[in-house]
Design a protein around this motif. Structure first.
Motif, mmCIF file in Angstrom:
data_model
loop_
_atom_site.group_PDB
_atom_site.id
_atom_site.type_symbol
_atom_site.label_atom_id
_atom_site.label_comp_id
_atom_site.label_asym_id
_atom_site.label_seq_id
_atom_site.Cartn_x
_atom_site.Cartn_y
_atom_site.Cartn_z
ATOM 1 N N PHE A 177 0.828 -1.206 0.000
ATOM 2 C CA PHE A 177 0.000 0.000 0.000
ATOM 3 C C PHE A 177 0.867 1.264 0.000
ATOM 4 C CE2 PHE A 177 -3.021 -2.950 2.341
ATOM 5 C CZ PHE A 177 -3.802 -3.185 1.224
ATOM 6 N N ALA A 178 1.960 1.220 0.743
ATOM 7 C CA ALA A 178 2.824 2.403 0.863
ATOM 8 C C ALA A 178 3.537 2.724 -0.450
ATOM 9 C CB ALA A 178 3.844 2.194 1.980
ATOM 10 N N ARG A 179 3.693 1.738 -1.304
ATOM 11 C CA ARG A 179 4.288 2.029 -2.621
ATOM 12 C C ARG A 179 3.309 2.763 -3.520
ATOM 13 N NH1 ARG A 179 7.127 -2.929 -1.560
ATOM 14 N NH2 ARG A 179 5.374 -4.189 -2.307
ATOM 15 N N ALA A 180 2.013 2.694 -3.162
ATOM 16 C CA ALA A 180 0.988 3.357 -3.975
ATOM 17 C C ALA A 180 0.644 4.737 -3.449
ATOM 18 C CB ALA A 180 -0.274 2.490 -4.011
ATOM 19 N N VAL A 181 0.499 4.876 -2.108
ATOM 20 C CA VAL A 181 0.161 6.168 -1.497
ATOM 21 C C VAL A 181 0.963 6.312 -0.207
ATOM 22 C CG1 VAL A 181 -2.184 6.176 -2.464
ATOM 23 C CG2 VAL A 181 -1.787 5.262 -0.167
ATOM 24 N N VAL A 257 -18.978 -1.681 6.686
ATOM 25 C CA VAL A 257 -18.785 -0.706 5.604
ATOM 26 C C VAL A 257 -19.738 -1.034 4.463
ATOM 27 C CG1 VAL A 257 -17.118 0.377 4.060
ATOM 28 C CG2 VAL A 257 -16.342 -0.564 6.245
ATOM 29 N N PRO A 258 -20.880 -0.357 4.399
ATOM 30 C CA PRO A 258 -21.845 -0.644 3.338
ATOM 31 C C PRO A 258 -21.416 -0.012 2.013
ATOM 32 C CG PRO A 258 -22.643 1.154 4.689
ATOM 33 C CD PRO A 258 -21.364 0.677 5.325
ATOM 34 N N PRO A 259 -22.035 -0.399 0.905
ATOM 35 C CA PRO A 259 -21.718 0.211 -0.393
ATOM 36 C C PRO A 259 -21.866 1.731 -0.337
ATOM 37 C CG PRO A 259 -23.118 -1.716 -0.689
ATOM 38 C CD PRO A 259 -23.054 -1.471 0.788
ATOM 39 N N GLY A 260 -20.911 2.401 -0.926
ATOM 40 C CA GLY A 260 -20.925 3.856 -0.948
ATOM 41 C C GLY A 260 -20.116 4.498 0.150
ATOM 42 N N ALA A 261 -19.805 3.731 1.212
ATOM 43 C CA ALA A 261 -19.051 4.280 2.339
ATOM 44 C C ALA A 261 -17.561 4.013 2.218
ATOM 45 C CB ALA A 261 -19.575 3.702 3.650
ATOM 46 N N GLY A 262 -17.175 3.214 1.233
ATOM 47 C CA GLY A 262 -15.772 2.880 1.045
ATOM 48 C C GLY A 262 -15.633 1.648 0.184
ATOM 49 N N ILE A 263 -14.443 1.126 0.121
ATOM 50 C CA ILE A 263 -14.145 -0.045 -0.682
ATOM 51 C C ILE A 263 -13.731 -1.180 0.245
ATOM 52 C CG2 ILE A 263 -12.768 -0.975 -2.578
ATOM 53 C CD1 ILE A 263 -14.608 1.395 -3.331
ATOM 54 N N VAL A 264 -14.355 -2.359 0.082
ATOM 55 C CA VAL A 264 -14.030 -3.538 0.867
ATOM 56 C C VAL A 264 -13.738 -4.678 -0.104
ATOM 57 C CG1 VAL A 264 -14.830 -5.154 2.628
ATOM 58 C CG2 VAL A 264 -15.580 -2.773 2.695
ATOM 59 N N SER A 265 -12.579 -5.305 0.046
ATOM 60 C CA SER A 265 -12.203 -6.361 -0.880
ATOM 61 C C SER A 265 -11.156 -7.269 -0.244
ATOM 62 C CB SER A 265 -11.640 -5.767 -2.180
ATOM 63 O OG SER A 265 -11.214 -6.781 -3.074
ATOM 64 N N THR A 266 -11.064 -8.493 -0.751
ATOM 65 C CA THR A 266 -9.975 -9.389 -0.354
ATOM 66 C C THR A 266 -8.799 -9.279 -1.306
ATOM 67 O OG1 THR A 266 -10.969 -11.182 -1.648
ATOM 68 C CG2 THR A 266 -11.519 -11.082 0.709
ATOM 69 N N ARG A 267 -8.937 -8.470 -2.344
ATOM 70 C CA ARG A 267 -7.868 -8.334 -3.341
ATOM 71 C C ARG A 267 -7.020 -7.109 -3.034
ATOM 72 N NH1 ARG A 267 -9.566 -7.708 -8.889
ATOM 73 N NH2 ARG A 267 -11.368 -6.560 -8.098
ATOM 74 N N VAL A 268 -5.765 -7.345 -2.732
ATOM 75 C CA VAL A 268 -4.859 -6.241 -2.401
ATOM 76 C C VAL A 268 -4.761 -5.263 -3.565
ATOM 77 C CG1 VAL A 268 -2.466 -5.642 -1.844
ATOM 78 C CG2 VAL A 268 -3.549 -7.602 -0.735
ATOM 79 N N ALA A 269 -4.760 -5.764 -4.789
ATOM 80 C CA ALA A 269 -4.678 -4.875 -5.960
ATOM 81 C C ALA A 269 -5.878 -3.944 -6.029
ATOM 82 C CB ALA A 269 -4.573 -5.703 -7.237
ATOM 83 N N LEU A 271 -7.720 -2.945 -3.465
ATOM 84 C CA LEU A 271 -7.605 -1.984 -2.367
ATOM 85 C C LEU A 271 -6.571 -0.915 -2.681
ATOM 86 C CD1 LEU A 271 -7.715 -4.448 0.668
ATOM 87 C CD2 LEU A 271 -9.588 -3.084 -0.275
ATOM 88 N N THR A 272 -5.469 -1.323 -3.293
ATOM 89 C CA THR A 272 -4.426 -0.368 -3.671
ATOM 90 C C THR A 272 -4.958 0.634 -4.690
ATOM 91 O OG1 THR A 272 -2.707 -2.015 -3.270
ATOM 92 C CG2 THR A 272 -2.103 -0.134 -4.628
ATOM 93 N N ALA A 273 -5.706 0.142 -5.677
ATOM 94 C CA ALA A 273 -6.291 1.030 -6.681
ATOM 95 C C ALA A 273 -7.286 1.994 -6.044
ATOM 96 C CB ALA A 273 -6.972 0.207 -7.770
ATOM 97 N N ALA A 274 -8.060 1.502 -5.058
ATOM 98 C CA ALA A 274 -9.024 2.369 -4.381
ATOM 99 C C ALA A 274 -8.327 3.472 -3.598
ATOM 100 C CB ALA A 274 -9.900 1.532 -3.449
ATOM 101 N N LEU A 275 -7.215 3.135 -2.936
ATOM 102 C CA LEU A 275 -6.441 4.152 -2.225
ATOM 103 C C LEU A 275 -5.958 5.230 -3.190
ATOM 104 C CD1 LEU A 275 -4.226 1.995 0.180
ATOM 105 C CD2 LEU A 275 -6.032 3.581 0.860
ATOM 106 N N GLU A 276 -5.407 4.799 -4.299
ATOM 107 C CA GLU A 276 -4.899 5.764 -5.294
ATOM 108 C C GLU A 276 -6.016 6.656 -5.806
ATOM 109 O OE1 GLU A 276 -1.133 3.464 -7.331
ATOM 110 O OE2 GLU A 276 -3.161 2.869 -7.960
#
Length: 324
Positions: A177-181, A257-269, A271-276
Motif C-alpha cells: 500500500f505504501a508504494r501506492a500512497v 462498511v456498506p456500499p458507498g461508504a468505502g471499498i471492501v475487498s480481499t484483493r490487495v490490488a 484496495l491499492t487502486a481504491a487508495l490511489e
C-alpha cells in the motif's frame, strides 16, 4: 446499578461507562493489566470510579462484567463471591476465535450461569458457544464529530503493536500500500515500524484519543488492513470522523462498511487502486466519507449500544432474583 469491570479495551470501555450507572474499575499499585484503573488517554465520566483491588470486598456490586478468562477467578478472590453463582455476571467476548476455526469452543461453552456477549455477529457465528446463553450487542462509539479535512494526500492507519500482530493486523501488507500512497500509522508501539518495513512511513505513537482523531481526519483516506480481528473500533471512529475507508474484507468489516461508504475487498490490488483513486480525487473522497459517517451513526450509535446493554443487565438481574 453498580457494575464491576476491568479496564481492558479502552475504546469499548469508553463507550460502556457512558451509561447511567456506577462503574467500579479495579486498580493495583503498578496499574498493571489486572488493575489499570481509569483510562489516561480516553475521556471517561466521573461515574467510573477507581477502586483499589484490596477494597473490593467492602463494595456493593450488582453485576460483574468479565472480559478475560481469568477474571472470574480474580473476581472470586477479590470479592469473595463467585461470578455466575453468587453474583450476576456476563462475559464480553471481544475477540475472534483462534486455533482450529471454526471448531474453536469457548471456555464458557459448558456454563449456563453466565451470559456470553459477542460484540459482532461474525463472532457469534464462528465461536462454538455450546450451552452458554448468548447475546450479540454490537459496538457503540461516542461520536467524535465530523472533522474531516482530507488536507493531506495520505492514508491513515490505526494499529496497536503492528510488529507483534503482523499478520493479524495486516502489517505485512503495508509495504504494498505504501508504494501506492503515502501512509501514516497511529497507535501503540509503532515507533521503528518504518525501518522494519524499509519504507518512509510516518508514525504517531500513543497520541491521546482527541489528538489522534484530529490528526487522522487530516488524512484523505483511512486504511483498515486487518485480517482477523473482531472489528477494530478505529474503523468506526474513522467513519464517524468523515473519512472514506478502504478495508480488507475480513471478519465483520464487510458488515460495517456498506456500499458507498468505502471499498471492501480481499484483493490487495483492488484496495491499492481504491487508495490511489481516493487520494487523487478529494471531492470523491469527501463524498464517500460523508456516506461512511452516516452509516456509522446509524449502526454504531452510542444510544443504541447503551440501551442494548441496559436491557441485558436488567434481564440478568431479574433472572437472578427469580432463581433465588
Amino acid at each position: 446499578m453498580r457494575i464491576l469491570l476491568w479496564h481492558v479495551h479502552g475504546s469499548w470501555a469508553t463507550a460502556f461507562v457512558r451509561g447511567g450507572h456506577d462503574y467500579l474499575v479495579p486498580v493495583v499499585p503498578d496499574r498493571g493489566p489486572d488493575g489499570r484503573g481509569r483510562a489516561l488517554t480516553y475521556p471517561w465520566p466521573p461515574n467510573a470510579y477507581e477502586i483499589p483491588w484490596d477494597r473490593l470486598r467492602e463494595e456493593d456490586v450488582d453485576v460483574v462484567v468479565l472480559q478475560r478468562p481469568h477474571e472470574a477467578e480474580l473476581a472470586e478472590r477479590w470479592l469473595g463471591r463467585r461470578p455466575g453463582r453468587d453474583l450476576p455476571a456476563v462475559y464480553v467476548e471481544h475477540n475472534t476465535p483462534v486455533g482450529a476455526v471454526p471448531h474453536t469452543r469457548h471456555h464458557l461453552a459448558d456454563r449456563t450461569d453466565v451470559t456470553l456477549v459477542h460484540v459482532t455477529h461474525f463472532n457469534d457465528l464462528f465461536w462454538d458457544s455450546g450451552r452458554a446463553p448468548t447475546r450479540v450487542i454490537e459496538h457503540g462509539v461516542p461520536d467524535p464529530g465530523y472533522r474531516y479535512t482530507g488536507a493531506l494526500p495520505r492514508a491513515g492507519v490505526v494499529v496497536n503493536e503492528p510488529v507483534r500482530r503482523r499478520r493479524v493486523a495486516g502489517t505485512d501488507l503495508l509495504p504494498a500500500f505504501a508504494r501506492a500512497v503515502p501512509l501514516d500509522v497511529f497507535g501503540m508501539k509503532v515507533t521503528g515500524l518504518p525501518q522494519r518495513l524499509g519504507l518512509p512511513v510516518g508514525t504517531f505513537e500513543d497520541l491521546p484519543q482527541e489528538a489522534m482523531h484530529t490528526e487522522l481526519a487530516r488524512r484523505r483516506v483511512y486504511l483498515h488492513p486487518y485480517r482477523w480481528t473482531s472489528l477494530g473500533l478505529a474503523l468506526i471512529e474513522a467513519m464517524l470522523l468523515g473519512l472514506p475507508v478502504v478495508a480488507l474484507a475480513g471478519t465483520e468489516a464487510v458488515e460495517a462498511v456498506p456500499p458507498g461508504a468505502g471499498i471492501v475487498s480481499t484483493r490487495v490490488a483492488a484496495l491499492t487502486a481504491a487508495l490511489e483513486d481516493l487520494v487523487s480525487d478529494p471531492a470523491r473522497a469527501a463524498q464517500t466519507g460523508q456516506a461512511a459517517r452516516a452509516a456509522a451513526l446509524t449502526r454504531y450509535g452510542l444510544a443504541r449500544f447503551l440501551s442494548d446493554w441496559d436491557l441485558l443487565l436488567h434481564e440478568v438481574l431479574a433472572h437472578r432474583e427469580l432463581s433465588r
